[in-house]
Motif scaffolding. Structure first.
Motif, PDB file in Angstrom:
ATOM      1  N   GLN A  97      35.621  24.561  42.487  1.00  0.00           N
ATOM      2  CA  GLN A  97      35.959  24.208  41.108  1.00  0.00           C
ATOM      3  C   GLN A  97      34.864  23.349  40.480  1.00  0.00           C
ATOM      4  OE1 GLN A  97      40.177  22.866  40.502  1.00  0.00           O
ATOM      5  NE2 GLN A  97      39.936  22.319  42.642  1.00  0.00           N
TER       6      GLN A  97
ATOM      7  N   GLN B 249      48.750  20.059  48.034  1.00  0.00           N
ATOM      8  CA  GLN B 249      47.871  19.757  46.901  1.00  0.00           C
ATOM      9  C   GLN B 249      48.675  19.541  45.627  1.00  0.00           C
ATOM     10  OE1 GLN B 249      43.906  21.724  45.959  1.00  0.00           O
ATOM     11  NE2 GLN B 249      45.107  22.560  44.293  1.00  0.00           N
TER      12      GLN B 249
ATOM     13  N   LYS C 144      48.329  16.129  43.635  1.00  0.00           N
ATOM     14  CA  LYS C 144      47.748  16.111  42.289  1.00  0.00           C
ATOM     15  C   LYS C 144      48.789  15.860  41.208  1.00  0.00           C
ATOM     16  CE  LYS C 144      43.413  18.393  43.182  1.00  0.00           C
ATOM     17  NZ  LYS C 144      42.399  19.377  42.813  1.00  0.00           N
TER      18      LYS C 144
ATOM     19  N   LYS D 198      40.916  12.469  52.230  1.00  0.00           N
ATOM     20  CA  LYS D 198      39.843  13.447  52.052  1.00  0.00           C
ATOM     21  C   LYS D 198      38.846  13.004  50.969  1.00  0.00           C
ATOM     22  CE  LYS D 198      40.357  17.323  49.400  1.00  0.00           C
ATOM     23  NZ  LYS D 198      39.096  17.650  48.754  1.00  0.00           N
TER      24      LYS D 198
ATOM     25  N   ASP E  37      41.801  21.519  53.772  1.00  0.00           N
ATOM     26  CA  ASP E  37      42.843  21.284  52.756  1.00  0.00           C
ATOM     27  C   ASP E  37      43.293  22.575  52.082  1.00  0.00           C
ATOM     28  OD1 ASP E  37      40.140  21.220  51.547  1.00  0.00           O
ATOM     29  OD2 ASP E  37      41.224  20.894  49.676  1.00  0.00           O
ATOM     30  N   GLN E  38      42.438  23.606  52.104  1.00  0.00           N
ATOM     31  CA  GLN E  38      42.809  24.860  51.435  1.00  0.00           C
ATOM     32  C   GLN E  38      43.500  25.857  52.362  1.00  0.00           C
ATOM     33  OE1 GLN E  38      42.915  25.489  48.272  1.00  0.00           O
ATOM     34  NE2 GLN E  38      41.998  23.537  47.702  1.00  0.00           N
TER      35      GLN E  38
HETATM   36 MG    MG Z   1      40.318  20.304  45.895  1.00  0.00          MG
END
Ligand code: MG
Ligand code: ATP
Length: 332
Positions: free
Chosen positions: A8, A109, A113, A196, A150-151
């Motif tokens: 991103q 996530q 977020k 992270k 994390d993904q």
């Molecule tokens: Mg990220």
């Protein structure tokens, strides 16, 4: 064999993004097992949280220059901007209608977020982000998706979405495999080594960006949070700060952690940090020299035009197939 991945343009690319993602793209590109490689700039993902319009534009171009500066080769891969391929959002909608709110709201996530953006509002896009990510991957029948740890949760969801769609509508998508580099899967924040490293962290001391001023980057390493037992040893549970610095140096130098530990027996943290700071500084200097050659070059637009053409060609074929399977529109 095809691999795809994206980053991103939400800020400057960090050492975490480089070691956890870009360096792996370059390694996979150079090992020669993939005959088709797609790497994109995930600008549609970036707007799931508020972005400044001018900064976003700059970050998009800067990310492409960084891909090239880090070693992606225009003759071996196709680089494109996600929003220049309409089928990503089109497929995302169709997949959203086959994904449940319950599974999306369980994503780590989303929880992190949405917590962070309580005051400016949590967009629906933040919730449906993993479905767009599934579309990014499934559109191209990618076999492998190199990502940071994390993904991996989103990748698991992509696999579930693909399997669910295939069983409901008949064989349509390749079920992709996520690939992490276990030594660099999660580079940690320099101010809180249990968290992270993220480019959108509000504290710039927590990350090193590939475009940081070299002296500032060295200072960030030297003031990285560690512990007080004066032992230079990998022990993530008890010594996350030192372990993180060991992982960073080991990955950049392509040396084992044991080898680095050995050379720092009876040495102090200041000496160790000086060494890590120099390793990082050398990497950044190399990348920045190349970045400066690319950032204002017309080659970026040539690469992006070629990438968009190629990606649109593949994506259009797939989206037509998907629409036929679902029964949308008229048969093509
Ligand atoms: Mg990220
Ligand atoms: P943001 O904070 O905006 O989410 P980010 O730093 O997490 O930014 P992304 O664009 O979300 O970056 O992720 C790009 C790639 O970098 C993904 O493959 C992700 O797993 C990987 N990545 C992100 N942070 C790290 C990290 N600290 N260590 C290793 N890999 C990482």
């Amino acid at each position: 064999m095809r691999f795809i991945s994206g980053i991103q343009p939400t800020g400057n690319i960090t050492l975490g993004n480089y070691l956890g993602a870009i360096k792996n793209f370059v390694n996979l590109q150079n090992e020669g097992t993939f005959d088709d490689i797609l790497v994109f700039v995930a600008d549609l993902h970036a707007i799931t949280v508020p972005q400044d319009k001018l900064k976003l534009r700059q970050n998009i171009r800067s990310l492409v220059a960084l891909y090239l500066a880090c070693g992606l080769d225009k003759d071996k891969c196709h680089i494109f901007i996600q929003s220049e391929v309409r089928a990503h959002t089109e497929l995302a909608w169709i997949l959203e209608c086959n994904t449940y709110i319950g599974e999306l709201s369980r994503m780590t996530q989303f929880k992190d977020k949405s917590q962070k953006h309580q005051t400016d509002g949590v967009s629906t896009g933040l919730l449906t982000y993993p479905v767009l990510m599934a579309a990014d991957i499934l559109l191209y029948d990618a076999n492998v998706v190199p990502v940071g740890k994390d993904q991996m949760q989103h990748l698991e969801m992509t696999r579930n979405i693909a399997e669910r769609f295939n069983s409901k509508y008949g064989e349509t998508f390749v079920v992709p495999e996520g690939r992490v580099n276990k030594n660099t899967a999660k580079i940690m924040s320099l101010v809180d080594p249990t968290k992270k490293m993220s480019k959108s962290d509000e504290n710039p001391k927590s990350f090193i960006t590939l475009l940081d001023d070299i002296n500032i980057a060295k200072k960030k390493i030297k003031s990285a949070v560690t512990d007080s037992d004066m032992l230079i040893k990998y022990d993530f549970e008890n010594k996350p700060g030192i372990s993180n610095l060991l992982s960073i140096a080991s990955a950049i130098e392509e040396k084992s952690i044991e080898e680095i530990e050995k050379s720092f027996i009876n040495k102090n943290y200041a000496e160790f940090k000086e060494y890590v700071a120099n390793v990082v500084a050398d990497l950044l200097t190399k990348i920045q020299t190349k970045y400066n050659e690319y950032i204002n070059s017309p080659i970026i637009d040539e690469i992006l035009d070629e990438g968009a053409n190629y990606a649109n060609y593949l994506a259009d074929k797939k989206i037509n197939k998907v629409k036929n399977k679902v029964g949308l529109g008229r048969k093509k």
